[in-house]
Design an enzyme around this catalytic site. Sequence first.
Site, PDB file in Angstrom:
ATOM      1  N   SER A 155       0.941  -1.280   0.561  1.00  0.00           N
ATOM      2  CA  SER A 155       0.260   0.344  -0.171  1.00  0.00           C
ATOM      3  C   SER A 155       0.928   1.361  -0.246  1.00  0.00           C
ATOM      4  CB  SER A 155      -0.740  -0.404   1.252  1.00  0.00           C
ATOM      5  OG  SER A 155      -1.044   1.337   1.768  1.00  0.00           O
ATOM      6  N   TYR A 208      -1.119  -0.579  10.637  1.00  0.00           N
ATOM      7  CA  TYR A 208      -1.772  -1.055   9.392  1.00  0.00           C
ATOM      8  C   TYR A 208      -0.476  -0.644   8.311  1.00  0.00           C
ATOM      9  CZ  TYR A 208      -3.652  -1.095   4.690  1.00  0.00           C
ATOM     10  OH  TYR A 208      -3.562  -1.711   3.057  1.00  0.00           O
TER      11      TYR A 208
HETATM   12  N1  LIG Z   1      -8.520  -0.469  -0.821  1.00  0.00           N
HETATM   13  C1  LIG Z   1      -7.793  -0.191  -0.678  1.00  0.00           C
HETATM   14  O1  LIG Z   1      -7.843   0.807  -0.899  1.00  0.00           O
HETATM   15  C2  LIG Z   1      -6.166  -0.588  -0.254  1.00  0.00           C
HETATM   16  C3  LIG Z   1      -5.359   0.657  -0.686  1.00  0.00           C
HETATM   17  C4  LIG Z   1      -3.731  -0.163  -0.924  1.00  0.00           C
HETATM   18  C5  LIG Z   1      -3.187  -1.304  -0.210  1.00  0.00           C
HETATM   19  N2  LIG Z   1      -5.209  -2.197  -0.287  1.00  0.00           N
HETATM   20  C6  LIG Z   1      -4.986  -3.811   0.303  1.00  0.00           C
HETATM   21  O2  LIG Z   1      -5.660  -4.717  -0.710  1.00  0.00           O
HETATM   22  C7  LIG Z   1      -5.740  -5.355  -0.219  1.00  0.00           C
HETATM   23  C8  LIG Z   1      -7.090  -6.984  -0.760  1.00  0.00           C
HETATM   24  O3  LIG Z   1      -8.117  -4.923   0.003  1.00  0.00           O
HETATM   25  P1  LIG Z   1      -9.178  -5.143  -0.980  1.00  0.00           P
HETATM   26  O4  LIG Z   1      -9.578  -3.210  -1.030  1.00  0.00           O
HETATM   27  O5  LIG Z   1      -9.611  -5.587  -2.128  1.00  0.00           O
HETATM   28  O6  LIG Z   1     -10.359  -5.200   0.501  1.00  0.00           O
HETATM   29  P2  LIG Z   1     -11.692  -5.837   1.102  1.00  0.00           P
HETATM   30  O7  LIG Z   1     -12.520  -5.740  -0.711  1.00  0.00           O
HETATM   31  O8  LIG Z   1     -11.817  -5.629   1.899  1.00  0.00           O
HETATM   32  O9  LIG Z   1     -10.846  -7.776   0.494  1.00  0.00           O
HETATM   33  C9  LIG Z   1      -9.816  -8.443   1.341  1.00  0.00           C
HETATM   34  C10 LIG Z   1      -9.615  -9.657   0.832  1.00  0.00           C
HETATM   35  O10 LIG Z   1      -9.208 -10.199   2.393  1.00  0.00           O
HETATM   36  C11 LIG Z   1      -9.919 -11.310   2.650  1.00  0.00           C
HETATM   37  N3  LIG Z   1      -9.632 -11.174   3.836  1.00  0.00           N
HETATM   38  C12 LIG Z   1     -10.011 -10.951   5.169  1.00  0.00           C
HETATM   39  N4  LIG Z   1      -9.758 -11.571   5.918  1.00  0.00           N
HETATM   40  C13 LIG Z   1      -9.085 -13.306   5.834  1.00  0.00           C
HETATM   41  C14 LIG Z   1      -8.111 -14.110   6.364  1.00  0.00           C
HETATM   42  N5  LIG Z   1      -8.093 -14.030   7.588  1.00  0.00           N
HETATM   43  N6  LIG Z   1      -8.115 -14.709   5.231  1.00  0.00           N
HETATM   44  C15 LIG Z   1      -8.214 -14.749   3.991  1.00  0.00           C
HETATM   45  N7  LIG Z   1      -8.517 -13.804   3.458  1.00  0.00           N
HETATM   46  C16 LIG Z   1      -8.807 -13.101   4.226  1.00  0.00           C
HETATM   47  C17 LIG Z   1     -11.362 -11.282   2.225  1.00  0.00           C
HETATM   48  O11 LIG Z   1     -11.917 -12.306   2.089  1.00  0.00           O
HETATM   49  P3  LIG Z   1     -12.942 -12.976   3.297  1.00  0.00           P
HETATM   50  O12 LIG Z   1     -13.637 -12.013   3.829  1.00  0.00           O
HETATM   51  O13 LIG Z   1     -14.086 -13.430   3.039  1.00  0.00           O
HETATM   52  O14 LIG Z   1     -11.965 -13.539   3.971  1.00  0.00           O
HETATM   53  C18 LIG Z   1     -11.032 -10.166   1.054  1.00  0.00           C
HETATM   54  O15 LIG Z   1     -11.216 -11.207   0.051  1.00  0.00           O
HETATM   55  C19 LIG Z   1      -5.584  -5.712   1.077  1.00  0.00           C
HETATM   56  O16 LIG Z   1      -4.183  -6.308   1.455  1.00  0.00           O
HETATM   57  C20 LIG Z   1      -5.230  -4.164   1.416  1.00  0.00           C
HETATM   58  O17 LIG Z   1      -4.200  -3.674   2.818  1.00  0.00           O
HETATM   59  C21 LIG Z   1      -6.342  -1.225   0.077  1.00  0.00           C
END
Ligand SMILES: NC(=O)c1ccc[n+]([C@@H]2O[C@H](COP(=O)([O-])OP(=O)(O)OC[C@H]3O[C@@H](n4cnc5c(N)ncnc54)[C@H](OP(=O)(O)O)[C@@H]3O)[C@@H](O)[C@H]2O)c1
Length: 253
Positions: free
Chosen positions: A135, A148
Amino acid sequence: MNIAIITGASSGIGMEFARQMDEGLRRIGEFWLIARRRDRLEELAEKLSHRARVLALDLTDGEDVNRFHRLLERERPLIRMLVNCSGYGVMGTFADLELEEEVGMIDLNCRALTEMTHLCIPYMRKKSRIIQIASSAAFLPQPGFAVYAASKAYVLSFSRALAGELSEAGILVTAVCPGPVRTPFFDRAERGGSTLAIKKYVMAEAEDVVRDALRASGRGRTVCVYGPAIRAFRLLCKAVPQGWILAVMRKLK
Ligand SMILES: NC(=O)c1ccc[n+]([C@@H]2O[C@H](COP(=O)([O-])OP(=O)(O)OC[C@H]3O[C@@H](n4cnc5c(N)ncnc54)[C@H](OP(=O)(O)O)[C@@H]3O)[C@@H](O)[C@H]2O)c1
């Protein structure tokens, strides 16, 4: 069997990786989709043109990680691609947030990502690719998002070092460092605090971030930062003492 593994495939950025890799990667025999919500993974699997295996695993649960390990040992696949996307963030003052949620971020964002990477490398060959979702929070300590940001700094540092170690074997590692991306991430992240208003102006779409990340990984780039605003932020963090930037950000709050 050539496979691609995507963690966090049930939502947001991970789901978008699955969609775009399904369109773009013809030589993959099977996708392995990982997250906790089986129904969401099954729904996605049905939409993909590739064969897809649904692995409903909680990556913070040691027994589930062992199940994954045993599956690899049994099937001995050739892993062409690993995308570590599972992760979460919770905003708020460190001392006020639940300890379980704070430690949970380290468990999922750092430990599980490290574990998955370690388990998968023995099944990779030349030109296999690892994409680690870090990130832009990795570039600077963030009061109000402290654990985070620190967890993502770990992912960036770890991935850069790993890219160096694996270069001789021809395995490519890319750390993806997006700024804010429109996904359900914020439903959980903003329960204890709120995003800086300025972040909302640079909100990106998952589709664009993932397209850029896949291109960067295909070109063997070690770090991928989407969009001019976030690239400028990265340069700023390199050029200006962090204390000064943090002081300005305090005023912007
Ligand atoms: N959105 C942003 O602004 C942003 C920016 C920079 C980086 N990121 C990073 O991008 C990545 C994906 O985030 P996103 O934005 O796509 O958010 P999201 O839509 O909330 O997706 C998060 C994913 O992680 C999975 N997850 C959560 N807890 C888990 C566990 N205990 N075991 C296995 N899987 C788990 C969730 O699936 P389940 O709930 O089904 O387990 C979901 O598929 C993350 O690493 C986040 O830090 C996001």
